[in-house]
Structure formats: C-alpha cells, structure tokens
Write a protein that holds these residues in place. Structure first.
Motif, mmCIF file in Angstrom:
data_model
loop_
_atom_site.group_PDB
_atom_site.id
_atom_site.type_symbol
_atom_site.label_atom_id
_atom_site.label_comp_id
_atom_site.label_asym_id
_atom_site.label_seq_id
_atom_site.Cartn_x
_atom_site.Cartn_y
_atom_site.Cartn_z
ATOM 1 N N VAL A 115 0.832 -1.193 0.000
ATOM 2 C CA VAL A 115 0.000 0.000 0.000
ATOM 3 C C VAL A 115 0.874 1.253 0.000
ATOM 4 O O VAL A 115 0.568 2.252 -0.669
ATOM 5 C CB VAL A 115 -0.947 -0.010 1.214
ATOM 6 C CG1 VAL A 115 -1.779 1.263 1.266
ATOM 7 C CG2 VAL A 115 -1.859 -1.227 1.174
ATOM 8 N N SER A 116 1.976 1.214 0.746
ATOM 9 C CA SER A 116 2.873 2.367 0.787
ATOM 10 C C SER A 116 3.444 2.661 -0.593
ATOM 11 O O SER A 116 3.542 3.821 -1.015
ATOM 12 C CB SER A 116 4.005 2.108 1.792
ATOM 13 O OG SER A 116 3.491 1.858 3.088
ATOM 14 N N ALA A 117 3.847 1.602 -1.311
ATOM 15 C CA ALA A 117 4.379 1.808 -2.658
ATOM 16 C C ALA A 117 3.331 2.421 -3.586
ATOM 17 O O ALA A 117 3.639 3.305 -4.393
ATOM 18 C CB ALA A 117 4.878 0.471 -3.214
ATOM 19 N N LEU A 118 2.090 1.962 -3.472
ATOM 20 C CA LEU A 118 1.035 2.522 -4.306
ATOM 21 C C LEU A 118 0.832 4.005 -3.996
ATOM 22 O O LEU A 118 0.654 4.817 -4.918
ATOM 23 C CB LEU A 118 -0.263 1.749 -4.066
ATOM 24 C CG LEU A 118 -1.499 2.270 -4.830
ATOM 25 C CD1 LEU A 118 -1.282 2.156 -6.330
ATOM 26 C CD2 LEU A 118 -2.751 1.517 -4.397
ATOM 27 N N ILE A 129 8.589 -3.403 14.815
ATOM 28 C CA ILE A 129 8.197 -2.048 15.210
ATOM 29 C C ILE A 129 8.945 -1.022 14.376
ATOM 30 O O ILE A 129 8.367 -0.041 13.881
ATOM 31 C CB ILE A 129 8.466 -1.827 16.712
ATOM 32 C CG1 ILE A 129 7.455 -2.597 17.560
ATOM 33 C CG2 ILE A 129 8.382 -0.345 17.059
ATOM 34 C CD1 ILE A 129 7.648 -2.410 19.042
ATOM 35 N N LEU A 130 10.241 -1.238 14.208
ATOM 36 C CA LEU A 130 11.032 -0.295 13.417
ATOM 37 C C LEU A 130 10.600 -0.304 11.958
ATOM 38 O O LEU A 130 10.563 0.742 11.303
ATOM 39 C CB LEU A 130 12.513 -0.639 13.546
ATOM 40 C CG LEU A 130 13.101 -0.465 14.961
ATOM 41 C CD1 LEU A 130 14.560 -0.889 14.980
ATOM 42 C CD2 LEU A 130 12.962 0.973 15.413
ATOM 43 N N VAL A 131 10.277 -1.499 11.432
ATOM 44 C CA VAL A 131 9.780 -1.563 10.055
ATOM 45 C C VAL A 131 8.485 -0.764 9.925
ATOM 46 O O VAL A 131 8.299 0.009 8.962
ATOM 47 C CB VAL A 131 9.563 -3.029 9.638
ATOM 48 C CG1 VAL A 131 8.813 -3.110 8.311
ATOM 49 C CG2 VAL A 131 10.902 -3.741 9.522
ATOM 50 N N PHE A 132 7.603 -0.942 10.880
ATOM 51 C CA PHE A 132 6.344 -0.196 10.858
ATOM 52 C C PHE A 132 6.602 1.305 10.938
ATOM 53 O O PHE A 132 5.995 2.096 10.197
ATOM 54 C CB PHE A 132 5.473 -0.656 12.033
ATOM 55 C CG PHE A 132 4.219 0.150 12.217
ATOM 56 C CD1 PHE A 132 3.100 -0.107 11.452
ATOM 57 C CD2 PHE A 132 4.167 1.170 13.153
ATOM 58 C CE1 PHE A 132 1.940 0.644 11.622
ATOM 59 C CE2 PHE A 132 3.020 1.918 13.331
ATOM 60 C CZ PHE A 132 1.914 1.650 12.563
ATOM 61 N N ALA A 133 7.496 1.724 11.830
ATOM 62 C CA ALA A 133 7.787 3.143 11.972
ATOM 63 C C ALA A 133 8.358 3.717 10.685
ATOM 64 O O ALA A 133 7.959 4.807 10.242
ATOM 65 C CB ALA A 133 8.756 3.364 13.140
ATOM 66 N N LEU A 179 8.106 2.517 7.534
ATOM 67 C CA LEU A 179 7.132 2.507 6.444
ATOM 68 C C LEU A 179 6.122 3.652 6.572
ATOM 69 O O LEU A 179 5.784 4.315 5.588
ATOM 70 C CB LEU A 179 6.389 1.172 6.424
ATOM 71 C CG LEU A 179 7.139 -0.028 5.832
ATOM 72 C CD1 LEU A 179 6.291 -1.286 5.966
ATOM 73 C CD2 LEU A 179 7.493 0.222 4.383
ATOM 74 N N THR A 180 5.652 3.873 7.781
ATOM 75 C CA THR A 180 4.637 4.906 7.966
ATOM 76 C C THR A 180 5.223 6.315 7.982
ATOM 77 O O THR A 180 4.499 7.282 7.762
ATOM 78 C CB THR A 180 3.873 4.672 9.275
ATOM 79 O OG1 THR A 180 4.808 4.579 10.370
ATOM 80 C CG2 THR A 180 3.082 3.379 9.204
ATOM 81 N N ALA A 181 6.513 6.433 8.255
ATOM 82 C CA ALA A 181 7.137 7.759 8.266
ATOM 83 C C ALA A 181 7.649 8.160 6.890
ATOM 84 O O ALA A 181 7.592 9.332 6.517
ATOM 85 C CB ALA A 181 8.277 7.798 9.283
ATOM 86 N N ALA A 199 -0.605 12.943 9.372
ATOM 87 C CA ALA A 199 0.140 11.786 8.862
ATOM 88 C C ALA A 199 1.291 11.420 9.778
ATOM 89 O O ALA A 199 1.665 10.250 9.879
ATOM 90 C CB ALA A 199 0.659 12.094 7.450
ATOM 91 N N ALA A 200 1.869 12.409 10.469
ATOM 92 C CA ALA A 200 2.994 12.116 11.358
ATOM 93 C C ALA A 200 2.562 11.378 12.619
ATOM 94 O O ALA A 200 3.415 10.860 13.342
ATOM 95 C CB ALA A 200 3.697 13.420 11.740
ATOM 96 N N ALA A 201 1.265 11.319 12.883
ATOM 97 C CA ALA A 201 0.815 10.629 14.092
ATOM 98 C C ALA A 201 0.935 9.116 13.970
ATOM 99 O O ALA A 201 1.034 8.418 14.979
ATOM 100 C CB ALA A 201 -0.634 11.007 14.399
ATOM 101 N N ILE A 202 0.950 8.601 12.734
ATOM 102 C CA ILE A 202 1.005 7.147 12.569
ATOM 103 C C ILE A 202 2.341 6.580 13.035
ATOM 104 O O ILE A 202 2.376 5.596 13.783
ATOM 105 C CB ILE A 202 0.694 6.775 11.111
ATOM 106 C CG1 ILE A 202 -0.706 7.287 10.733
ATOM 107 C CG2 ILE A 202 0.781 5.273 10.902
ATOM 108 C CD1 ILE A 202 -1.065 7.070 9.286
#
Length: 881
Positions: A262-265, A307-311, A313-315, A334-337
C-alpha cells in the motif's frame, strides 16, 4: 424485463443447467470422465458460436447472454479436466484458461457487453464451488482465481467498467476465506501468505495501471485496496492459530509486506493517502495484539524489528510525498502514525520483558517518529512522541524491584532526557529561530508560525523525567535519595540552560515546582529518621542553585522578572521539606534559626539588586519586591516556628507592617496587598477566633500578661502600617486601605481593654467574660468604655476623620445606655454618685472638644475698605473661602 432481464437469466440458467448436469453425471457415473470433459467443451464452444451467429440479426442482448454462459462453461470444463480428472497438466490448463480469458475479453470488447463480463465473473467464481471434490488443492484453485482476476482486470482497464473490481474482489476474498476456513492449518502458513499477498499485489498493481491510463475512479480505488487490508486482517487471524504466534516472521511479515505494498502505491499514485492510513492502523493493531499475547524474551528482537519496520514505512511515505508533490495539500495528522510505534514499547515493559536491545530500538523508533513530525511540521505530534517515549519508563516503575532496578531505570531516563533535549534545541537551531539579544529577553521567544510548539519540546523533554522520578520515589522507596536527586539536578540544569539560551522564562519556574513536589514526595515516602542529613543537603543545594542562577547571569537577565521571581520562590517552596529534614536532624529546640539563616541570602540578594542592577524600571522594582518580601517572610517565620499560638498572629501582623514599610522603599503594589492581607489574617486570628482564649491558662499577674503584648503588638502593627502608608489613596473593593487598617487596630485595642478587665476580675485558670456581677466590675467597664471613646474622639479630631468621631460618639452612646439602664440601678449610693459624676465630666469634656475644635469659627471684625487690585481680591477670596 422481457428483453434484457429474461435474456440474462436465461444465459445464467443455461450455465447452471450444464453445471448441474455435469455434477449429476459425475455422481451417478452416467458418462465417463473423458466424455464429460468433451461434452462440456463442445457445449461451451457451441453456445458461444450460436450466440455469435445470432449477432448479425440484431439480437444483441441474447448474443451477450449466450456468449457469457459459454465462457463460464469453458472455464468450468478446463478446471475439471485439470483439477479433478488430471487429463491435462498445469501448463496446458494454464494455456487453455488463458485462451478462454482472452476469448472472454475479446467477446466483451467486440460486443460492448458489460453483462458478458458479469456473467463470466459469476460463472467463473461459482465453478470451483459447484465442481468441488472436497480435496485441498490450493495451487489449482488460486491459480484459476488468479487467471480469472487477471482477465477481469484487463476488461476493466480496457472498458472502464470499474464496477467489476469490487465484484471480483468479493469473489476472490470469498474463495480465500472459504479455503482458509476449510483447509488451512498451521503447516500451510507459507502457502496462505503467498495467496493473500499475491492477490493484494495484483489489485494494487491494477490500481497503478489504471492511474497510468487515466481509468481510475472511487469504485476502482476502493476495490484495489481492499485485498491488501484483508491480507493485514488475515495476519491478525493467524495469531489465533495454534503455534503461529511464536513465528512472528509469518504473522508480522505478512502485515508488513501488505503495508509495504500500500505504501508503494501511495508513493507512485496520488489519492491513496487515506488507504495508507487505514492500512497503517490495521498493521498497528496486529502488532499490538502480537505484543500483548505472544511476546517472549526470545522473540523480543523480532518484535522490535517489526516495530522499526512499521515506523519506517509509515514515516517515509508522507515525507517522500512532501518531496514528490510539494504543491499537494498537506497530509494532516500523517505524522501521528509513526508515533504509534513508540507506544508499542509500553507493552513489553509492562509484561516485564525487557533487555538492553529494547532501549536502542526505542531510540530509533522515537528518532523516526520525531523526524516525521518535524519534517511535516506537526508540532503536536512531536510533543506526543516525547510524551510517549517516557511512557515505557513509567511502566517500568510499576514492575521494578526497589534498589535493584533503580540505577538502570534512572540511567535510561537520563539518556532520553538529554537526547530529546538536545534534539529539540537542534530543531530550533535548524529552523532559524535564534533567541533575541540579551537586552530583549524580557519578551517571549518569537518563533515562526507553526513552530511555536516546537520551542517547548526541550522543556517537555526535561520536565517529564520529574514525573518519573517522583513516581519512583513514591513507588520504589529507595534507601538512598541521591540517584533520584541527581537526575532532578541534571534536568534542572537543562531547564535553566533553556532559560538562559532560549529566553524562555517558564522552564525554570516549572523545574522549581517539580523539584518541590519531588522533595515533598521523598519526605512523604522515604525520609529516614536515622539519615536525614543527605536529603537536607540536597534540599539546600536545590535552593542554592535556583537562588544563584539569576545573579550569575545578571547581565543577560537584568530586564527579566520571572527568573528572579523563581529564585525568590525557591526558599519558600522548598522550605517545608527542608524544615522536615531539619527537625529530623536537629529537633525543634532551635528550629527558629532555620528561617533566620535562609533570610540572610535573600537580604544579600536584595542589596545586590539595589546596588548593582540599573535603577529605575518595572523589572528592578519587581526583583526588589520579591527578594525583600521573601526575606521578611523568613524573618517573621522565626516566631511561629520557634513559638506557637498567639506568636503566629503577632508575627503575621509584624510582617504585614514590615511589608508596608518596604513598600515605601520599593513601591511595588504586590508588597502592599500582601502586607495588608497578612494584617487582616492576624486580626481574624485574634478577634474572631474562639480558641484564642484557650491558648494559655490565665496568668496569676493581672494586666501584665500575654494578652497585653499579643493584642498590643498586633494593634500597634496595624496603626504603624496605616501611618506608613503613602498619602496616595489605596482602596480594596472600594474601601480605603488606611482607615480600614486603623479600624482593625482600634478594634484590637478595644478588645484588649475588655480582655484585661475580664482577666482582672476573673478567678481560677480560665478567663471569663461577665458584664455584670459586681459594682466594681460594672463601674470599670463603664469607665473604660467612656475613656476609650474619649481617646477615639481626640484621635478623630486630630486626624480630621469624621468616621472616627462617629465611632467615638457611638461608643459614648453605648456607655450612656449602660450607665443609665444598668449601672445606676445596681450600684450603691456612693458608687452611683461617682459614676454619674465621671460620666458628666466625660460628656462635658466631649462637648468642650467639639466646641473648641469642631464648632463654627469665631467671627472676625470686618477689614477696612480699601481700593484693591485684582490680586488682592483673589487673596481675600481665598482667605474667605
């Protein structure tokens, strides 16, 4: 209905009939498997050909229905030949299904028939269900679904029939859910991951392709993202399957890969930002569920890595979008994620699953979240991140074991406090918000719009550790306070540095308040009677630090008031913990020396301000007022600490008068109102407090007792304060301050007169008030009241105060009533004569005083007439007036 609906239903019924016939023939072995396949192939081709032969005659709807049914029959036939009868292998089946898909695509395009594609879709997805043999064949099943979806998506991209996308997604998810519910086991997790990710990426790629050719619309976008969200949901389902929770590579890996898709899209195709937020929230819930249920010491590195992967990807997504599409509207929130990743660290700490690797991982996650907040300009999120960083440490306090865990906890707290403080300062420096020059530091820091909240980040990073060490003091009750106070000293120095470097006034005051709470908490939970010296030294050290700070930097802080106010408040705010420790160390015999010693540095500070700082200005006035007021506070505090009861009232009265005196030297209004308030409190304690008469037993010596000096000093303090007030009019709620103080002093003096009379005529150890009972007592009260009224009258005449004269007349009236209505009827003949004579003398004296000083002026003989100038006339007029 007659043309289109019946044609569609007829085509679908034709397909169902063929399918049920095949199923019936299989169950009753009417025809051989090879003949079944052959008949199905001939039927499918025949229906399509028949439909095409009707096309030239204009039966468009019927043609579309027949062609759609034929396509569905061919799909079913090829699937049965490969999966059930094994007449053909995977590769030939793939080729044949590709041909059928291509044929369906060509037919839908040539016929411009949406209904062909719909019937083909329904028939294609019903085929595995209708012809199922009950055997587990995920490769064959989902390979077939994949080809079907590819064909449908090709039709959508060519024809813009976007309504087919949600239909195909529903069919695909139904197949995945059905297979999962019937055949899925833990040993097939790899296959399941491939299946769910395969279809997620397929639809994401279709959304990207639609964007490139301009075929996107909301229906297609929604359908394209749904399989990825479903894949993340399936990863959450895996947590409920036995044994898979201990394999985070599968569970969390599936969620991370779907989120990455989804991030790539989002990066390559605008308009999917909400989808990314939804996928991130779903992934966070999966991570939270895994941490809560399956985290162990051995799996902690896996969990931290995800956790780091999630951080990341979302950042990365909102940051890259800001660079790729700077003209696009900002992504609010968006920065809240990424900040949610920091919250996840609370779970392992609360479950007592900690290790050294936890804190470096928290550092990296916080750095990523802060970077996203800073780059995106989300100041509120940055504040939330700083707060979230300290939450795991707060959870650690709840699970820590006394002195054993305290050094590690405090080390972590110190590291993050310094690191976040430095990061906040670096942020301010890089955004071009230098502090104003030293002479202009009296005003708040003027930060650019949108950055004002970032100015408070260093303060927050230094203040939050105070909450932790206060909680540690209350919860852990360590034997040695030095580690806690050492962290408090560190963060206090950081906050004072912020006061000096960034011209921010409040951090220093906040540090002082937090230190006072910490000291009180330590006294409440850990002050040991056998070792009070160490906290006593720490408390004095904190007072000295705050007290010395503005004097060390007096050149830069000379025009500011809050740092000097903070220094002045250090002693009063920390006095109670110092007092408790001093009592534990020395006892109460000479405790009055403590406030006397604390008053000395404040008196020295007052002299420094008066002699060394520039004269004039509001700042100098406020600084002098604070230091002078606190010095007087400690001086007058000697009495209530060393003594008790009435000493406290007298001390407050003396302090109030002293503050009024100081107001003449340092004309700050706060000194005046503070002094007046203390005088009022002293009056209430002596005049309206019923317990005041029980402070001490009645003394054996009449008149010369504690009432005389207590009430006398308090009344004298009120009169002195009224006399020291400047001539300007000062009012409280519309009441003039000078007459009010004189009135309070007069009431205290009148009370003293009556108390002394009652004490003289009382017996035993208790003071009793009796306004009748003996001739001498009645006569004494009457004479005293009359004399007091006379003194009031003289004072009123001298001061020109009509109110005082009216009060004296009122008291004279009360005395007259008492004499005529009470005394004369109870006294003996001789006493009665004496009472009347004394009263007559007093009344005659009052009359004389009124005539002498308040009567009409004696008439003067008229001046001889003369010729006068204008000036003379003015002078005469002035004299006449």
């Amino acid at each position: 209905m007659g043309v289109k609906l019946f044609a569609w239903l007829g085509g679908f019924a034709l397909f169902l009939g063929a399918a049920f016939f095949v199923k019936y023939s299989i169950e009753h072995e009417l025809i051989s498997p090879l003949m079944r396949v052959a008949i199905g192939f001939v039927l499918g081709i025949g229906v399509i050909v028949g439909g095409l032969l009707l096309r030239p005659r204009g039966y468009a709807v019927t043609v579309q229905a027949l062609c759609a049914a034929g396509v569905a029959v061919l799909y079913a036939d090829i699937f049965a030949a490969r999966s059930f009868y094994h007449f053909i292998g995977t590769l030939p089946a793939f080729g044949l299904m590709s041909l059928v898909t291509a044929a369906a695509f060509l037919l839908a395009l040539r016929l411009d028939a949406q209904y062909v594609s719909v019937l083909g879709l329904i028939g294609g997805f019903l085929t595995p269900y209708l012809l199922s043999t009950g055997e587990n064949n995920p490769v064959g099943l989902f390979g077939y679904i994949l080809l079907l979806d590819i064909g449908l998506l090709a039709v959508v991209l060519k024809t813009r029939w976007s309504f087919l996308v949600p239909l195909s997604v529903l069919g695909t998810l139904a197949m995945e859910a059905g297979w999962t519910g019937k055949f899925f086991t833990a040993d097939q997790v790899g296959t399941a991951m491939v299946v769910w990710l395969l279809f997620a990426f397929l639809y994401l790629a279709a959304a990207k392709a639609a964007g490139r050719i301009g075929a996107r619309d909301p229906v297609l976008d929604l359908g394209a993202v749904a399989p990825a969200l479903a894949a993340i949901g399936f990863s959450g389902y895996l947590l409920t399957v036995g044994g898979l929770g201990a394999q985070p590579g599968y569970v969390l890996g599936l969620a991370s890969l779907a989120l990455a898709g989804v991030s790539a899209l989002v990066l390559f195709e605008p308009g999917f930002e909400r989808a990314h937020a939804a996928a991130s929230a779903a992934a966070f819930l999966v991570l939270l569920a895994w941490f809560s249920r399956h985290l162990t010491e051995a799996l902690l590195p896996w969990g931290l890595a995800f956790i780091l992967v999630f951080a990341v990807l979302t950042a990365v997504v909102p940051i890259v979008l800001l660079r790729l599409r700077p003209s696009a509207p900002p992504l609010r929130g968006a920065a809240a994620i990424p900040a949610l990743a920091v919250l996840l660290f609370v779970v392992p700490v609360a479950r007592e699953i900690t290790g050294f690797v936890l804190w470096p991982a928290l550092t990296l996650a916080a750095a990523v979240a802060l970077a996203a907040a800073w780059i995106l300009g989300e100041a509120a999120v940055a504040v939330a991140v700083v707060i979230a960083v300290f939450l795991p440490m707060g959870a650690w306090i709840g699970t820590a074991h006394g002195d054993r865990d305290l050094p590690g906890l405090l080390g972590v707290v110190a590291f993050f406090s310094v690191a976040l403080f430095a990061a906040g300062l670096l942020r301010l420096r890089r955004t071009g918000t230098p502090p104003p020059p030293a002479p202009d530091c009296g005003r708040p820091l003027d930060a650019p719009e949108g950055l004002l909240s970032f100015v408070e980040l260093p303060s927050l990073a230094a203040l939050l550790p105070f909450l932790l060490i206060i909680a540690a003091a209350l919860a852990l009750r360590p034997t040695d306070p030095s580690p806690l106070f050492g962290i408090a000293l560190l963060v206090t120095v950081l906050l004072l540095a912020l006061v000096r470097l960034r011209c921010a006034d409040l951090p220093g005051l906040a540090a002082l308040l937090a230190t006072a709470v910490l000291c009180a908490a330590w006294n409440a939970s850990g002050l040991r009677r056998d070792a009070p010296w160490l906290p006593f030294a720490w408390y004095l050290g904190f007072i000295a630090l705050h007290l010395v700070f503005p004097f060390v930097f007096s050149g830069a802080l000379r025009e500011r008031t809050v740092p000097w106010m903070t220094a002045a408040l250090a002693g009063p705010l920390l006095f109670f913990p110092v007092y408790q420790a001093a009592v534990a160390a020395f006892g109460k015999q000479l405790i009055g020396l403590l406030p006397a010693a604390l008053a000395l540095p404040y008196l020295g500070g007052l002299l420094f301000i008066i002699r060394r700082l520039p004269a004039g200005g509001e700042a100098r006035l406020t600084q002098s007022a604070w230091f002078g007021g606190v010095a007087l506070f400690f001086v007058t505090l000697v009495f209530p600490l060393q003594f008790s009861n009435e000493w406290l009232s007298v001390a407050w009265a003396l302090e109030g008068a002293a503050l009024v005196w100081l107001f003449r030297r340092v004309p700050h209004p706060g000194l005046l109102w503070w002094g007046a308030g203390l005088l009022a409190i002293s009056f209430v304690r002596l005049a309206l407090n019923p317990a005041v008469m029980s402070y001490h037993p009645r003394a054996a010596t009449p008149l010369l007792n504690w009432y005389l000096w207590a009430y006398g000093l308090a009344a004298l303090a009120h009169f002195t304060a009224a006399h020291l007030l400047p001539r300007e009019e000062f009012r409280v709620q519309g009441i003039s301050l000078r007459p009010m103080l004189r009135t309070l002093g007069t009431v205290l003096a009148f009370l003293l007169v009556n108390i002394e009379i009652a004490d003289y005529f009382s017996t035993g150890t208790a003071l009793t008030f009796r306004f009748s009972g003996s001739f001498a007592l009645d006569l004494t009260y009457s004479l005293a009241w009359g004399a007091f009224a006379l003194v009031l009258l003289v004072a009123g005449i001298r001061s020109g105060s009509r109110g005082v004269r009216l009060a004296s007349l009122g008291l004279f009236g009360a005395t007259i009533l008492k004499v005529f209505l009470h005394d004369l009827w109870r006294l003996g003949q001789l006493y009665r004569v004496g009472s009347i004579v004394v009263l007559a003398v007093l009344l005659i004296l009052v009359s004389f005083l009124y005539q002498r000083f308040l009567g009409p002026a004696t008439a003067r003989p008229p001046a001889p007439a003369k010729q006068s100038t204008g000036d003379d006339a003015d002078e005469d007029a002035g004299e006449e007036g």
